[in-house]
Design an enzyme around this catalytic site. Structure first.
Site, PDB file in Angstrom:
ATOM      1  N   LYS A 263       0.827  -1.221   0.000  1.00  0.00           N
ATOM      2  CA  LYS A 263       0.000   0.000   0.000  1.00  0.00           C
ATOM      3  C   LYS A 263       0.858   1.267   0.000  1.00  0.00           C
ATOM      4  O   LYS A 263       0.624   2.176  -0.779  1.00  0.00           O
ATOM      5  CB  LYS A 263      -0.916   0.042   1.239  1.00  0.00           C
TER       6      LYS A 263
ATOM      7  N   ARG B 186     -10.153   0.932   7.762  1.00  0.00           N
ATOM      8  CA  ARG B 186      -9.830  -0.473   8.051  1.00  0.00           C
ATOM      9  C   ARG B 186     -10.989  -1.200   8.705  1.00  0.00           C
ATOM     10  O   ARG B 186     -10.866  -2.394   8.994  1.00  0.00           O
ATOM     11  CB  ARG B 186      -8.642  -0.522   9.004  1.00  0.00           C
TER      12      ARG B 186
ATOM     13  N   ARG C  15      11.002  -7.038   5.365  1.00  0.00           N
ATOM     14  CA  ARG C  15      10.973  -5.602   5.646  1.00  0.00           C
ATOM     15  C   ARG C  15      11.472  -5.319   7.070  1.00  0.00           C
ATOM     16  O   ARG C  15      12.059  -4.274   7.325  1.00  0.00           O
ATOM     17  CB  ARG C  15       9.537  -5.098   5.477  1.00  0.00           C
TER      18      ARG C  15
ATOM     19  N   ARG D 164      10.286  -1.559  12.514  1.00  0.00           N
ATOM     20  CA  ARG D 164       8.938  -1.484  13.068  1.00  0.00           C
ATOM     21  C   ARG D 164       8.700  -2.582  14.098  1.00  0.00           C
ATOM     22  O   ARG D 164       8.955  -3.744  13.837  1.00  0.00           O
ATOM     23  CB  ARG D 164       7.906  -1.575  11.932  1.00  0.00           C
TER      24      ARG D 164
ATOM     25  N   ARG E 138      -2.087  -9.442  12.611  1.00  0.00           N
ATOM     26  CA  ARG E 138      -2.573  -8.381  11.706  1.00  0.00           C
ATOM     27  C   ARG E 138      -3.352  -8.985  10.551  1.00  0.00           C
ATOM     28  O   ARG E 138      -4.346  -8.415  10.097  1.00  0.00           O
ATOM     29  CB  ARG E 138      -1.392  -7.546  11.196  1.00  0.00           C
TER      30      ARG E 138
HETATM   31  P1  ADP Z   1       0.312  -2.493   7.580  1.00  0.00           P
HETATM   32  O1  ADP Z   1      -0.716  -2.234   6.546  1.00  0.00           O
HETATM   33  O2  ADP Z   1       1.549  -3.143   7.056  1.00  0.00           O
HETATM   34  O3  ADP Z   1      -0.255  -3.232   8.767  1.00  0.00           O
HETATM   35  P2  ADP Z   1       0.217   0.283   8.561  1.00  0.00           P
HETATM   36  O4  ADP Z   1       1.377   1.192   8.748  1.00  0.00           O
HETATM   37  O5  ADP Z   1      -0.846   0.680   7.626  1.00  0.00           O
HETATM   38  O6  ADP Z   1       0.870  -1.112   8.162  1.00  0.00           O
HETATM   39  O7  ADP Z   1      -0.458   0.026   9.999  1.00  0.00           O
HETATM   40  C1  ADP Z   1       0.279  -0.378  11.122  1.00  0.00           C
HETATM   41  C2  ADP Z   1      -0.640  -0.465  12.346  1.00  0.00           C
HETATM   42  O8  ADP Z   1      -1.155   0.833  12.648  1.00  0.00           O
HETATM   43  C3  ADP Z   1      -1.878  -1.356  12.218  1.00  0.00           C
HETATM   44  O9  ADP Z   1      -1.595  -2.723  12.481  1.00  0.00           O
HETATM   45  C4  ADP Z   1      -2.794  -0.746  13.269  1.00  0.00           C
HETATM   46  O10 ADP Z   1      -2.442  -1.158  14.581  1.00  0.00           O
HETATM   47  C5  ADP Z   1      -2.489   0.741  13.170  1.00  0.00           C
HETATM   48  N1  ADP Z   1      -3.411   1.401  12.204  1.00  0.00           N
HETATM   49  C6  ADP Z   1      -3.073   2.006  11.034  1.00  0.00           C
HETATM   50  N2  ADP Z   1      -4.172   2.472  10.399  1.00  0.00           N
HETATM   51  C7  ADP Z   1      -5.232   2.146  11.184  1.00  0.00           C
HETATM   52  C8  ADP Z   1      -6.635   2.305  11.077  1.00  0.00           C
HETATM   53  N3  ADP Z   1      -7.197   2.906  10.024  1.00  0.00           N
HETATM   54  N4  ADP Z   1      -7.415   1.834  12.073  1.00  0.00           N
HETATM   55  C9  ADP Z   1      -6.892   1.238  13.156  1.00  0.00           C
HETATM   56  N5  ADP Z   1      -5.583   1.024  13.324  1.00  0.00           N
HETATM   57  C10 ADP Z   1      -4.742   1.472  12.355  1.00  0.00           C
END
Ligand code: ADP
Length: 194
Positions: A14, A89, A128, A134, A145
């Protein structure tokens, strides 16, 4: 104004694809994951709360993330639109986003769904982890996740699919070819509408 949701499981690309396509459409890229990681780095109250959820591979509660997103949107003015990366999400977040955009006379135009097989997702995230630093890029958190993605986030794709906004994209292959595929699929979809 153009509002694109870039959607997919953890490790689906993404962030990479959002970066690659934003300049083509002159869009502002909002990654809620990046916003939260910044809050954590600044040790804000939101950051402290978010960290507990992120490290456990759980979603940050809807009310918190919706407020964070609303704040980012309120500060925006100059671009032609937004790429939403990692938001919405949950269906509750999708409904909130629709309301926020509606207030501005806008809407979600398309959801780009990056499709990648599960085992490749885990492999990518673990690779990664060697460079990302991270705290949630470890096997236990990524499996969690993925579970959350299947149970709570897939319904978001169905929500927008029912509105005819879903664009499935094969997320496996050369990064540039995938970007080109997204751009032409979006061009096609948007041209058809006007
Ligand atoms: P990835 O898609 O690889 O999981 P992101 O950086 O998009 O990585 O998200 C990392 C974490 O941040 C998620 O696992 C969640 O805990 C939190 N997060 C990000 N966006 C949201 C969202 N829209 N709603 C709830 N939690 C979020």
């Amino acid at each position: 104004m153009l509002n694109i949701v870039v959607f997919g499981a953890p490790g689906s690309g993404k962030g990479t694809q959002s970066d690659a396509i934003k300049s083509h459409f002159n869009l502002f890229h909002i990654s809620t994951g990046d916003v939260l990681r910044q809050e954590i780095a600044l040790d804000t109250e939101t950051g402290r709360i978010a960290k507990k959820y992120i490290d456990g591979g759980q979603l940050v509660p809807d009310d918190i993330i919706i407020e964070v997103l609303a704040h980012v949107l309120d500060k925006l003015d100059h671009q032609d639109g937004v790429i939403f990366d990692g938001f919405p999400r949950t269906v509750v977040q999708a409904e909130a986003l629709d309301r926020m955009l509606e207030k501005r006379g806008q809407r979600v135009d398309a959801l780009v769904d990056l499709q990648v097989p599960e085992e490749l997702l885990v492999e990518r995230v673990l690779n990664r982890s060697k460079v990302s630093g991270r705290s949630d890029d470890n096997e236990e958190a990524v499996r969690q996740r993925l579970e959350v993605y299947k149970s709570r986030t897939i319904p978001v794709m169905e929500y927008y699919r029912a509105m005819g906004k879903h664009i499935p994209i094969n997320g496996v292959g050369d990064i540039n070819e995938i970007s080109q595929g997204i751009i032409s699929a979006l061009e096609q979809k948007l041209n058809r509408k006007v």
